[in-house]
Design a protein around this motif. Sequence first.
Motif, PDB file in Angstrom:
ATOM      1  N   LEU A  41      41.098  44.729 -64.048  1.00  0.00           N
ATOM      2  CA  LEU A  41      40.236  44.263 -62.951  1.00  0.00           C
ATOM      3  C   LEU A  41      38.963  45.101 -62.875  1.00  0.00           C
ATOM      4  N   VAL A  90      36.695  44.047 -65.671  1.00  0.00           N
ATOM      5  CA  VAL A  90      36.042  42.757 -65.396  1.00  0.00           C
ATOM      6  C   VAL A  90      34.937  42.960 -64.365  1.00  0.00           C
ATOM      7  N   ILE A 145      35.029  40.608 -70.275  1.00  0.00           N
ATOM      8  CA  ILE A 145      35.542  39.802 -69.156  1.00  0.00           C
ATOM      9  C   ILE A 145      36.636  38.854 -69.660  1.00  0.00           C
ATOM     10  N   GLU A 189      39.859  40.978 -70.804  1.00  0.00           N
ATOM     11  CA  GLU A 189      40.608  41.579 -69.700  1.00  0.00           C
ATOM     12  C   GLU A 189      41.242  40.513 -68.815  1.00  0.00           C
ATOM     13  N   SER A 190      40.546  39.376 -68.655  1.00  0.00           N
ATOM     14  CA  SER A 190      41.137  38.280 -67.869  1.00  0.00           C
ATOM     15  C   SER A 190      42.398  37.799 -68.557  1.00  0.00           C
ATOM     16  N   ASP A 191      42.325  37.744 -69.903  1.00  0.00           N
ATOM     17  CA  ASP A 191      43.494  37.326 -70.667  1.00  0.00           C
ATOM     18  C   ASP A 191      44.659  38.289 -70.422  1.00  0.00           C
ATOM     19  N   LEU A 236      45.089  40.195 -67.825  1.00  0.00           N
ATOM     20  CA  LEU A 236      45.578  39.976 -66.457  1.00  0.00           C
ATOM     21  C   LEU A 236      46.497  38.758 -66.399  1.00  0.00           C
TER      22      LEU A 236
END
Length: 632
Positions: free
Chosen positions: A405, A408, A434, A437-439, A441
């Motif tokens: 987080l 991102v 982004i 890191e979203s992946d 998360l």
Amino acid sequence: MEYSWFYLWLGAALLGLGLLLLHVWWRERRFPGTALTLSAGLLLVVSAAQALLIFGMGISGRWEVASAPFNALSITAAGLATVVWIALATRRGRESLRRGAARPQRIQELEVLAAISRLSSQAGSVEEIGGNILKAAAPAVGADAAVLLLLDSEQRMLTAQAASGIPEALWRTFEIHVSDNFNRAFMAKGKSLVVTDVGNERRLKMQLAKALGARSALVAPIRYEGTPVGTLTFYAVTAPRKFDNVAVAVAELIANEAADVLERARLQEEVIDQRERAARVLEHIGDGIFLVDGGGVIRLWNPAIAAVTGLPAAETLGRRASDVLPGWAAIEPLVPVASAPAYAAAHAETLPLDLGDRELWISVSAVQFPDGTVYALRDLTEERGIEKLKSEFVATVSHELRTPLAAVYGAAMTLRRQDVELDDDHRNRLLAVIAGESDRLAKIVAQVLTASQLDSGSFAFAVEHCEPGSLALQVVEAARVHAPSDVVITIAPGNDLPAVACDPDNLRQVLTNLVDNAVKFSPGGGEVSVSLERHEGRVLFSVRDEGLGIPPREQERIFEKFFRLDPNLTRGVGGTGLGLYICRELVRRMGGRIWVASSEGEGSTFFFELPAVAPEEHAVAEPAQASEAHAS
Ligand code: ADP
């Protein structure tokens, strides 16, 4: 002809004597000891006969009528005859004779009653005590067989409890319905009944008597404190006699006395039953129970506590609790002791109990009563462990979520800045951060979700025939994209592999988890090799790395939910502790199994196998319906 009177008298006397002897013999056979009384009577009659004989001789002319001996003899004879007459003809005389004759019988009655009251002080089942009563009572009543029948609690059925002189096969299962009016009234009244002709009896059911071949029967109801409880039934099988009033009186007396004794035996049986039931309950109860007496010595140790502590009852009974449980002295003062069980259960305390080689977390409470203190405890070690893991999990997941987080957020903030001119390359790298890191998360959230669905049983499976080789290749290629440059991922997809029955998404997830772990736990780089081979109707997958390795004692535990070798992230490798738990559950539900071989510092190899689809099945079968496969 002058001797004819003499012979007549002699004959009459001898006949009388013979009849008396016969009577004595018969009484003696029925009631031993009667002969004593009767011999007195016999003596009297013999002397009377003798006197009459002499009188006869006198009048036949052998003595002068006026002679002194004749007179003396006549007077004696007249006196004796009067006595005999009084004895036989008057009510009082007859009564006293009967009483004399009945005395030995009364002695026998008393003996029976004494025997019954002796039984009352003995412990034994209703069957044993009842059997002994019948054995003593039957001869006293003049019966050669007897049975004890007791009423059930609803007073509808009489069932045989004991017998004497009756084959077991006949009485053991014998029972009679007594709900009809006659039987009810008869039992309630408590008066005995004599059945003189068993074959023609209509009022009472005489099945057992008929089966026995009895001619007559005597049924004496047993009442306890005014309530009918059963009957004592006597049978005359070989004895031809009918039961007379004396027999009835004796039977009633015995039934009366037996009521108390039988009731006591029944209560005793109930107490023993209850005690045995309580002991069985303690044997099968899940909670550990032990009793410590006033002196601190263990008097009861149930199997559950033996299982929890690993100490069998033989090693603890008779010893002090603090001697067998090393940590007991430390926690004993903290255990809440109540005087009522309900209070104790509500106030149980969770405490650590040191067993020497390990520590248990127990929820324990105690109840004090006159025999000592009974402790009830439940092993909470596992729950406590899961609680600990859960709190570690929350900390880990928070950390795991916070890192991507932050990345991102940082990248987005940089992209938003107006004051900084970003070139395309820089901008693309920030967008890649982004996305990446979203992946990450999304993966963490997906893992938590999968674990919770597996736990609740709501995880959906769609079992199909999958080609394991191509699927493994896809996973390896995807992993290569993100793998650090010092980790080389290789694959040996095997030759001529059969299809496996599995959910392809789940198989992909298992392989991805294992390959990701292999990469993640190889911080110093090295080779990660994936291989597949055929193995006795199954396909064996293995993922080998040259990373940190796993100590032997933890190799089972790593498959537990939330378990991480390094919960404090001292090695800097993150994770939720859910990956291997998910792998184990998925493989199990697809009909396979998973395990690890590892040596610390040298690397690990994770294996799992799934059932292969038989070739002919593979050729013709449609993909299987969505279903949940269960653990093998
Ligand atoms: P996570 O990887 O998210 O921590 P896992 O359930 O996948 O959770 O793994 C549980 C633990 O097992 C890890 O924390 C790690 O200590 C150990 N482990 C798993 N795979 C490996 C591996 N290839 N090498 C060494 N240790 C491993």
